[in-house]
Design an enzyme around this catalytic site. Sequence first.
Site, PDB file in Angstrom:
ATOM      1  N   GLU A  22       4.446  13.092  -4.968  1.00  0.00           N
ATOM      2  CA  GLU A  22       3.698  13.095  -3.714  1.00  0.00           C
ATOM      3  C   GLU A  22       4.420  14.010  -2.715  1.00  0.00           C
ATOM      4  O   GLU A  22       5.602  13.804  -2.438  1.00  0.00           O
ATOM      5  CB  GLU A  22       3.624  11.675  -3.140  1.00  0.00           C
ATOM      6  CG  GLU A  22       2.826  11.607  -1.860  1.00  0.00           C
ATOM      7  CD  GLU A  22       2.791  10.204  -1.247  1.00  0.00           C
ATOM      8  OE1 GLU A  22       3.847   9.570  -1.134  1.00  0.00           O
ATOM      9  OE2 GLU A  22       1.693   9.755  -0.890  1.00  0.00           O
TER      10      GLU A  22
ATOM     11  N   GLU B 108       0.885  -1.180   0.000  1.00  0.00           N
ATOM     12  CA  GLU B 108       0.000   0.000   0.000  1.00  0.00           C
ATOM     13  C   GLU B 108       0.912   1.216   0.000  1.00  0.00           C
ATOM     14  O   GLU B 108       1.515   1.541   1.024  1.00  0.00           O
ATOM     15  CB  GLU B 108      -0.889   0.006   1.253  1.00  0.00           C
ATOM     16  CG  GLU B 108      -1.887  -1.121   1.328  1.00  0.00           C
ATOM     17  CD  GLU B 108      -3.015  -0.978   0.319  1.00  0.00           C
ATOM     18  OE1 GLU B 108      -3.111   0.070  -0.348  1.00  0.00           O
ATOM     19  OE2 GLU B 108      -3.792  -1.932   0.191  1.00  0.00           O
TER      20      GLU B 108
ATOM     21  N   CYS C 266      -2.206   9.141   2.423  1.00  0.00           N
ATOM     22  CA  CYS C 266      -1.793   8.594   1.122  1.00  0.00           C
ATOM     23  C   CYS C 266      -2.807   8.875   0.032  1.00  0.00           C
ATOM     24  O   CYS C 266      -2.445   9.086  -1.119  1.00  0.00           O
ATOM     25  CB  CYS C 266      -1.559   7.097   1.248  1.00  0.00           C
ATOM     26  SG  CYS C 266      -2.971   6.232   1.950  1.00  0.00           S
TER      27      CYS C 266
HETATM   28  P1  NAD Z   1       8.534   4.715   4.580  1.00  0.00           P
HETATM   29  O1  NAD Z   1       8.507   3.922   3.333  1.00  0.00           O
HETATM   30  O2  NAD Z   1       9.664   5.609   4.831  1.00  0.00           O
HETATM   31  O3  NAD Z   1       8.450   3.773   5.869  1.00  0.00           O
HETATM   32  C1  NAD Z   1       7.403   2.856   6.048  1.00  0.00           C
HETATM   33  C2  NAD Z   1       7.869   1.737   6.957  1.00  0.00           C
HETATM   34  O4  NAD Z   1       8.880   1.003   6.286  1.00  0.00           O
HETATM   35  C3  NAD Z   1       8.476   2.180   8.276  1.00  0.00           C
HETATM   36  O5  NAD Z   1       8.038   1.299   9.300  1.00  0.00           O
HETATM   37  C4  NAD Z   1       9.974   2.023   8.042  1.00  0.00           C
HETATM   38  O6  NAD Z   1      10.717   1.776   9.219  1.00  0.00           O
HETATM   39  C5  NAD Z   1      10.004   0.821   7.134  1.00  0.00           C
HETATM   40  N1  NAD Z   1      11.210   0.692   6.295  1.00  0.00           N
HETATM   41  C6  NAD Z   1      12.107   1.640   5.934  1.00  0.00           C
HETATM   42  N2  NAD Z   1      13.069   1.105   5.136  1.00  0.00           N
HETATM   43  C7  NAD Z   1      12.748  -0.208   4.978  1.00  0.00           C
HETATM   44  C8  NAD Z   1      13.327  -1.292   4.248  1.00  0.00           C
HETATM   45  N3  NAD Z   1      14.431  -1.128   3.517  1.00  0.00           N
HETATM   46  N4  NAD Z   1      12.725  -2.487   4.289  1.00  0.00           N
HETATM   47  C9  NAD Z   1      11.577  -2.673   4.999  1.00  0.00           C
HETATM   48  N5  NAD Z   1      10.998  -1.692   5.721  1.00  0.00           N
HETATM   49  C10 NAD Z   1      11.565  -0.470   5.705  1.00  0.00           C
HETATM   50  O7  NAD Z   1       7.145   5.518   4.595  1.00  0.00           O
HETATM   51  P2  NAD Z   1       6.687   6.578   5.654  1.00  0.00           P
HETATM   52  O8  NAD Z   1       7.467   7.834   5.430  1.00  0.00           O
HETATM   53  O9  NAD Z   1       6.660   5.977   7.008  1.00  0.00           O
HETATM   54  O10 NAD Z   1       5.175   6.811   5.221  1.00  0.00           O
HETATM   55  C11 NAD Z   1       4.801   7.712   4.234  1.00  0.00           C
HETATM   56  C12 NAD Z   1       4.469   6.992   2.951  1.00  0.00           C
HETATM   57  O11 NAD Z   1       3.492   5.980   3.195  1.00  0.00           O
HETATM   58  C13 NAD Z   1       3.839   7.902   1.928  1.00  0.00           C
HETATM   59  O12 NAD Z   1       4.388   7.655   0.660  1.00  0.00           O
HETATM   60  C14 NAD Z   1       2.369   7.500   1.943  1.00  0.00           C
HETATM   61  O13 NAD Z   1       1.686   7.777   0.762  1.00  0.00           O
HETATM   62  C15 NAD Z   1       2.460   6.051   2.230  1.00  0.00           C
HETATM   63  N6  NAD Z   1       1.195   5.544   2.783  1.00  0.00           N
HETATM   64  C16 NAD Z   1       0.411   4.731   2.015  1.00  0.00           C
HETATM   65  C17 NAD Z   1      -0.788   4.276   2.492  1.00  0.00           C
HETATM   66  C18 NAD Z   1      -1.675   3.370   1.674  1.00  0.00           C
HETATM   67  O14 NAD Z   1      -2.499   2.677   2.250  1.00  0.00           O
HETATM   68  N7  NAD Z   1      -1.538   3.314   0.367  1.00  0.00           N
HETATM   69  C19 NAD Z   1      -1.209   4.636   3.777  1.00  0.00           C
HETATM   70  C20 NAD Z   1      -0.392   5.455   4.539  1.00  0.00           C
HETATM   71  C21 NAD Z   1       0.815   5.905   4.023  1.00  0.00           C
END
Ligand code: NAD
Length: 487
Positions: free
Chosen positions: A389, A257, A291
């Site tokens: 975004e 997601e 998101c």
């Molecule tokens: P992010 O990708 O930076 O982090 C998300 C999660 O992934 C965190 O728990 C982080 O610790 C973990 N992570 C980081 N590096 C990783 C790796 N190499 N392998 C596995 N896990 C790793 O995202 P964010 O900044 O926390 O959230 C914002 C983003 O999330 C935005 O792009 C937003 O659009 C998206 N989002 C999407 C939805 C949806 O349902 N489509 C909902 C909420 C947020």
Amino acid sequence: MLFEWSKTNLPKQLFINNEYVASKNSKKLELINPKNGKTITNDVDLANAEDVDAAVEAAEKACPEWKKTSPTKRRDIMNKFADLIEQNGEVLAELTRISLGAPYGSFGKFETDLAAETFRYNAGWIDKFAGESFSQEDGFMKIVRNEPLGVTAGIVPWNGPLGTMGLKAAPALATGNVFILKPSEKTPFSSLALGPLIVEAGFPPGVFQVLSGDGSTGGLISAHMRIRKVSFTGSVATGKRVQEAASKSNLKRVTLELGGKSPAVVFDDCNLENAITWTANAITANTGQVCFAASRVYVQEGIYDKFVAGYKKQMQEKARLIGDPDKESTQIGPLADQAQFDRVSGFIERGKSQGDLLVGGSRVGESGYFIEPTVFTNVNDDAEIVTQEIFGPVSIVNSFKDEAEIMHRSNNTNFGLMAGVFTQDINKALRVASEFDSGMVGVNCVSLMFMNVPFGGTKESGIGRECGSAGLRAFTDTKTIMINLTY
Ligand code: NAD
């Protein structure tokens, strides 16, 4: 049961096998309060490989029994957990708010209620998520069963930590999997606080565990050889890394997601007031850190000037609702942290040379990461504020002439999460809804979700769906049983 956690008694340890345990890692997480930039604490556990292995081992031990637990017992445990989330909702919201900055009235209550509802909704499915059977006239009876995958994990972002926890944990546990939660390094407290509720609800040890950590912990989970599924919510870039690690390890199942840049298309014949209200709310809820926020608004020429005037007025009104997230009257809090503030401010500064600044554009106050709702008009379709975004309260409003033109412009993006169309013409609404290349479409509404229908995106907005029966399917594989009726 009301638990003892509070902002002065924060949960900081890993929750493994129904116990709080210290991480084997000497490295810790530091958390900052976004309303004032002050450190909350710098000693939250960061799970390393040994910790992840310990959780996987406990999960593997718990799995056979949980899978065979009677549906009514599993249902009762999940419903009790939902009740406990609700009873502790205000504290859980506070534990999120302390490092996210989201006010209770406009976000915290919604999120804890959503988390409780995910458990109730999915608990209701447990004895109804049937398989299939096929005719036996060819001499073979065929049964298709929905089998749990085993040890599964959820990696969630900071912008809605408890809601996303529920969207993953609840269908995973309902379908007989065991589950490991990895909250974001920016908002771990409400997830870590769940320990006593997990025990009180009756989840056996190892069934539902929480590992705080950063990207390194997420990487270990995605690459783990004995985790069979990762459901990930976060950015596109990280989602791609998760998918890569999954395929390089054990081909674990992956649901992604990811981000969005969702269009709202407003036609001349719409109810103007309704269109303005939905689009303004969409980009300011949770300070634009959503998101599926409608961040590209396209308005047909005939009502463009009127729409822009009304949208600007609503944004100015929203700006007056910004304040201390701990105060009851506040509707809009700060951005989540310095990195997010710098990122959004950077887009705004560069945006000033990409289009006309209609409203906002400045920081609010001297401390904390508060920013005004900001709108640009007359922006070229290839400008970065249109294509990327931003994940803050920043939108663009551009005009369009006709339907064919705007469908092309709306779909001309790598994202495909949400779209909205505003019109009183039902034929046009349905035509446009089917033309949008996105996982979800609102007609005379936008940027919303329901528990009982699929949630997710096309293209780089993700793979797979959460919610509804799709959410349960994502945590099962089918097994086909063929019975020879001749013997
Ligand atoms: P992010 O990708 O930076 O982090 C998300 C999660 O992934 C965190 O728990 C982080 O610790 C973990 N992570 C980081 N590096 C990783 C790796 N190499 N392998 C596995 N896990 C790793 O995202 P964010 O900044 O926390 O959230 C914002 C983003 O999330 C935005 O792009 C937003 O659009 C998206 N989002 C999407 C939805 C949806 O349902 N489509 C909902 C909420 C947020």
